[in-house]
Design a protein around this motif. Structure first.
Motif, PDB file in Angstrom:
ATOM      1  N   SER A  11       0.859  -1.186   0.000  1.00 22.95           N
ATOM      2  CA  SER A  11       0.000   0.000   0.000  1.00 22.95           C
ATOM      3  C   SER A  11       0.893   1.233   0.000  1.00 22.95           C
ATOM      4  O   SER A  11       2.110   1.138   0.196  1.00 22.95           O
ATOM      5  CB  SER A  11      -0.913   0.017   1.238  1.00 22.95           C
ATOM      6  OG  SER A  11      -0.135   0.180   2.415  1.00 22.95           O
ATOM      7  N   TYR A  48       0.117  -0.365  -4.542  1.00 23.72           N
ATOM      8  CA  TYR A  48      -1.080   0.297  -4.026  1.00 23.72           C
ATOM      9  C   TYR A  48      -2.118  -0.746  -3.655  1.00 23.72           C
ATOM     10  O   TYR A  48      -2.222  -1.798  -4.287  1.00 23.72           O
ATOM     11  CB  TYR A  48      -1.683   1.244  -5.072  1.00 23.72           C
ATOM     12  CG  TYR A  48      -0.712   2.251  -5.631  1.00 23.72           C
ATOM     13  CD1 TYR A  48       0.014   3.077  -4.778  1.00 23.72           C
ATOM     14  CD2 TYR A  48      -0.514   2.371  -7.003  1.00 23.72           C
ATOM     15  CE1 TYR A  48       0.911   4.013  -5.283  1.00 23.72           C
ATOM     16  CE2 TYR A  48       0.373   3.306  -7.515  1.00 23.72           C
ATOM     17  CZ  TYR A  48       1.084   4.119  -6.656  1.00 23.72           C
ATOM     18  OH  TYR A  48       1.968   5.024  -7.158  1.00 23.72           O
ATOM     19  N   GLY A  49      -2.911  -0.434  -2.633  1.00 22.34           N
ATOM     20  CA  GLY A  49      -3.964  -1.347  -2.208  1.00 22.34           C
ATOM     21  C   GLY A  49      -5.212  -0.589  -1.812  1.00 22.34           C
ATOM     22  O   GLY A  49      -5.454   0.541  -2.257  1.00 22.34           O
ATOM     23  N   SER A  51      -6.871   1.383   0.812  1.00 25.93           N
ATOM     24  CA  SER A  51      -6.441   2.148   1.992  1.00 25.93           C
ATOM     25  C   SER A  51      -7.457   3.218   2.375  1.00 25.93           C
ATOM     26  O   SER A  51      -7.096   4.278   2.894  1.00 25.93           O
ATOM     27  CB  SER A  51      -5.083   2.810   1.720  1.00 25.93           C
ATOM     28  OG  SER A  51      -4.082   1.855   1.467  1.00 25.93           O
ATOM     29  N   SER A  62      -5.508   5.031  -2.719  1.00 27.20           N
ATOM     30  CA  SER A  62      -6.378   3.887  -2.455  1.00 27.20           C
ATOM     31  C   SER A  62      -7.091   3.478  -3.731  1.00 27.20           C
ATOM     32  O   SER A  62      -7.640   4.327  -4.437  1.00 27.20           O
ATOM     33  CB  SER A  62      -7.407   4.226  -1.370  1.00 27.20           C
ATOM     34  OG  SER A  62      -8.111   3.076  -0.973  1.00 27.20           O
ATOM     35  N   HIS A  89      -0.457  -5.430   3.779  1.00 26.25           N
ATOM     36  CA  HIS A  89      -1.411  -4.406   4.214  1.00 26.25           C
ATOM     37  C   HIS A  89      -2.725  -5.034   4.654  1.00 26.25           C
ATOM     38  O   HIS A  89      -3.405  -5.685   3.863  1.00 26.25           O
ATOM     39  CB  HIS A  89      -1.667  -3.414   3.076  1.00 26.25           C
ATOM     40  CG  HIS A  89      -2.725  -2.409   3.365  1.00 26.25           C
ATOM     41  ND1 HIS A  89      -2.739  -1.664   4.521  1.00 26.25           N
ATOM     42  CD2 HIS A  89      -3.823  -2.029   2.648  1.00 26.25           C
ATOM     43  CE1 HIS A  89      -3.797  -0.857   4.511  1.00 26.25           C
ATOM     44  NE2 HIS A  89      -4.459  -1.072   3.387  1.00 26.25           N
ATOM     45  N   ASN A  92      -6.148  -4.799   2.687  1.00 24.73           N
ATOM     46  CA  ASN A  92      -6.408  -5.581   1.468  1.00 24.73           C
ATOM     47  C   ASN A  92      -7.195  -6.850   1.803  1.00 24.73           C
ATOM     48  O   ASN A  92      -6.865  -7.947   1.352  1.00 24.73           O
ATOM     49  CB  ASN A  92      -5.094  -5.934   0.775  1.00 24.73           C
ATOM     50  CG  ASN A  92      -4.343  -4.721   0.270  1.00 24.73           C
ATOM     51  OD1 ASN A  92      -4.933  -3.680  -0.001  1.00 24.73           O
ATOM     52  ND2 ASN A  92      -3.031  -4.837   0.155  1.00 24.73           N
TER      53      ASN A  92
END
Length: 212
Positions: A11, A48-49, A51, A62, A89, A92
């Protein structure tokens, strides 16, 4: 042993001002590199996740759950070897359901670490608290970064934030419970604890993948 492929997923989000935004990705990537065998392939990290819980606490990225799911699904179905996903993260969460669906459809995917492996890492570090109390930017993440990338850690330690009761977390996110972005105990962090936690995580993941 059959060749594996490894996919780190992380993330990009605030980590209490004392850790880098890509802390989760760094940890996931390092775990893949440490646990993969020489014949394995470690794929580039997904940086990236999901978030959404960090809105209102500073810069962040996010990805909508549907877009994240579609993107990672495409990666999974492009693989010809069994795939180990290392998720760094907690936000996720959709990955758990996705892995079950992919495997039901004929893929061969393992998702690690789970809550029990994280809990074991806390125990190995020598702490009497775990991932629920130390949810974000706390003792474990700071300790792991002190061990893995100390140059990325701000020496100024933020205040501990005790918020174990979070009934409105999914509705309101972190900012209802913390102004700093920390929910946890960064004051307990040390490089030595990070090394013990790291060795516990690596050992658990290697053993589980070998058995799988």
């Amino acid at each position: 042993m059959r060749k594996m492929r490894w996919l780190p997923i992380g993330s990009w989000e605030p980590h209490g001002g004392h850790l880098p935004y890509d802390t989760d990705t760094r940890i996931a990537s390092a775990l893949c590199q440490a646990c993969a065998q020489p014949e394995d392939i470690v794929l580039p990290a997904v940086p990236y996740g999901c978030s959404f819980e960090h809105r209102g606490l500073g810069a962040m990225v996010s990805i909508r759950v549907s877009h994240f799911a579609a993107f990672v699904t495409d990666i999974v179905w492009a693989q010809s070897d069994p795939l180990v996903i290392i998720n760094g993260h907690g936000g996720n969460q959709v990955l758990g359901s996705l892995v079950q669906e992919w495997n039901a459809d004929g893929a061969r995917v393992l998702l690690l670490p789970d809550r029990s492996q994280w809990t074991f890492a806390y125990q190995a570090a020598g702490w009497n608290f775990g991932p629920h109390e130390d949810m974000h930017a706390g003792a474990l993440e700071r300790s792991l970064l002190l061990y893995l990338a100390p140059e990325m850690v701000n020496p100024q330690i933020p205040a501990d934030v005790h918020q174990p009761h979070r009934p409105y977390f999914t509705a309101a996110g972190l900012h209802k419970y913390t102004a700093s972005g920390v929910i946890g105990l960064p004051s307990y962090a040390s490089r030595e604890a990070g090394e013990r936690a790291w060795n516990a995580l690596v050992g658990q993941i290697r053993a589980l993948v070998k058995e799988w």
